[in-house]
Design a protein around this motif. Structure first.
Motif, PDB file in Angstrom:
ATOM      1  N   MET A   1       0.852  -1.164   0.000  1.00  0.00           N
ATOM      2  CA  MET A   1       0.000   0.000   0.000  1.00  0.00           C
ATOM      3  C   MET A   1       0.906   1.238   0.000  1.00  0.00           C
ATOM      4  O   MET A   1       1.902   1.281   0.698  1.00  0.00           O
ATOM      5  N   THR A   2       0.511   2.230  -0.739  1.00  0.00           N
ATOM      6  CA  THR A   2       1.313   3.447  -0.835  1.00  0.00           C
ATOM      7  C   THR A   2       1.205   4.272   0.446  1.00  0.00           C
ATOM      8  O   THR A   2       0.308   4.051   1.267  1.00  0.00           O
ATOM      9  N   LEU A   3       2.087   5.228   0.576  1.00  0.00           N
ATOM     10  CA  LEU A   3       2.067   6.114   1.725  1.00  0.00           C
ATOM     11  C   LEU A   3       0.741   6.877   1.782  1.00  0.00           C
ATOM     12  O   LEU A   3       0.113   6.966   2.851  1.00  0.00           O
TER      13      LEU A   3
ATOM     14  N   LEU B   1      -7.411  -6.988   8.261  1.00  0.00           N
ATOM     15  CA  LEU B   1      -7.615  -8.199   7.458  1.00  0.00           C
ATOM     16  C   LEU B   1      -8.048  -7.844   6.046  1.00  0.00           C
ATOM     17  O   LEU B   1      -7.536  -8.392   5.062  1.00  0.00           O
ATOM     18  N   TYR B   2      -9.002  -6.926   5.936  1.00  0.00           N
ATOM     19  CA  TYR B   2      -9.521  -6.502   4.633  1.00  0.00           C
ATOM     20  C   TYR B   2      -8.411  -5.906   3.759  1.00  0.00           C
ATOM     21  O   TYR B   2      -8.370  -6.134   2.559  1.00  0.00           O
ATOM     22  N   LEU B   3      -7.519  -5.152   4.392  1.00  0.00           N
ATOM     23  CA  LEU B   3      -6.430  -4.516   3.646  1.00  0.00           C
ATOM     24  C   LEU B   3      -5.242  -5.458   3.441  1.00  0.00           C
ATOM     25  O   LEU B   3      -4.208  -5.044   2.909  1.00  0.00           O
ATOM     26  N   ASP B   4      -5.377  -6.718   3.862  1.00  0.00           N
ATOM     27  CA  ASP B   4      -4.305  -7.724   3.767  1.00  0.00           C
ATOM     28  C   ASP B   4      -3.031  -7.284   4.478  1.00  0.00           C
ATOM     29  O   ASP B   4      -1.919  -7.614   4.062  1.00  0.00           O
ATOM     30  N   ALA B   5      -3.198  -6.549   5.562  1.00  0.00           N
ATOM     31  CA  ALA B   5      -2.040  -6.117   6.345  1.00  0.00           C
ATOM     32  C   ALA B   5      -1.557  -7.238   7.258  1.00  0.00           C
ATOM     33  O   ALA B   5      -0.376  -7.297   7.596  1.00  0.00           O
TER      34      ALA B   5
END
Length: 145
Positions: A1-3, A75-79
């Motif tokens: 994910m970008t900054l 979880l949704y952001l796959d972090a």
């Protein structure tokens, strides 16, 4: 994910959690007032315990909800992978405990900082609310002004 993506996502989650927290606190005020009217005035200690206890339960609910929002979002952001990891990371980060045994990848780590700021701000609000309630309820129960 970008900054920019992290800043945007983190800000949106922080704002969502802050509004939810304020909403739960403000929503509990009429219930606290109603409980104060219904509480038996003959035993002031019970009234104080009920009012502060109810406020405490509402605050715990608000914080728990926010930890869950952060966990689901991570979880949704796959972090993070796995709900247990996400919930654990959210809780230790939100409370600013931060053990460091579960960490976000470099391209996601700014989200952790936003989760910490969310917890820091909402715990401050919770503390202010409880102090205001105790300052209002306790002197009345002691027969003061």
């Amino acid at each position: 994910m970008t900054l920019i993506g992290q800043i945007t996502s983190g800000t949106l989650l922080l704002v969502l959690c802050a509004f939810a927290h304020v909403g739960i606190i403000v929503g509990s005020v009429p219930w606290i007032a109603r409980l104060a009217r219904l509480a038996d005035m003959r035993v002031p200690r019970i009234k104080v315990a009920l009012l502060i206890g109810f406020a405490f339960v509402m605050i715990v609910f608000a914080h728990t909800l926010q930890v869950w929002v952060w966990a689901v979002s991570l979880l949704y952001l796959d972090a993070l992978s796995g709900f247990e990891n996400a919930l654990y990371f959210s809780l230790v980060t939100y409370t600013t405990l931060g053990y460091g045994d579960v960490v976000l990848a470099k391209e996601m780590r700014l989200l952790g900082a936003f989760a910490s700021v969310t917890g820091l701000l909402t715990f401050g609000l919770s503390t202010a609310f409880l102090v205001a309630l105790v300052t209002r309820v306790l002197p009345n129960s002691l027969g003061g002004d």
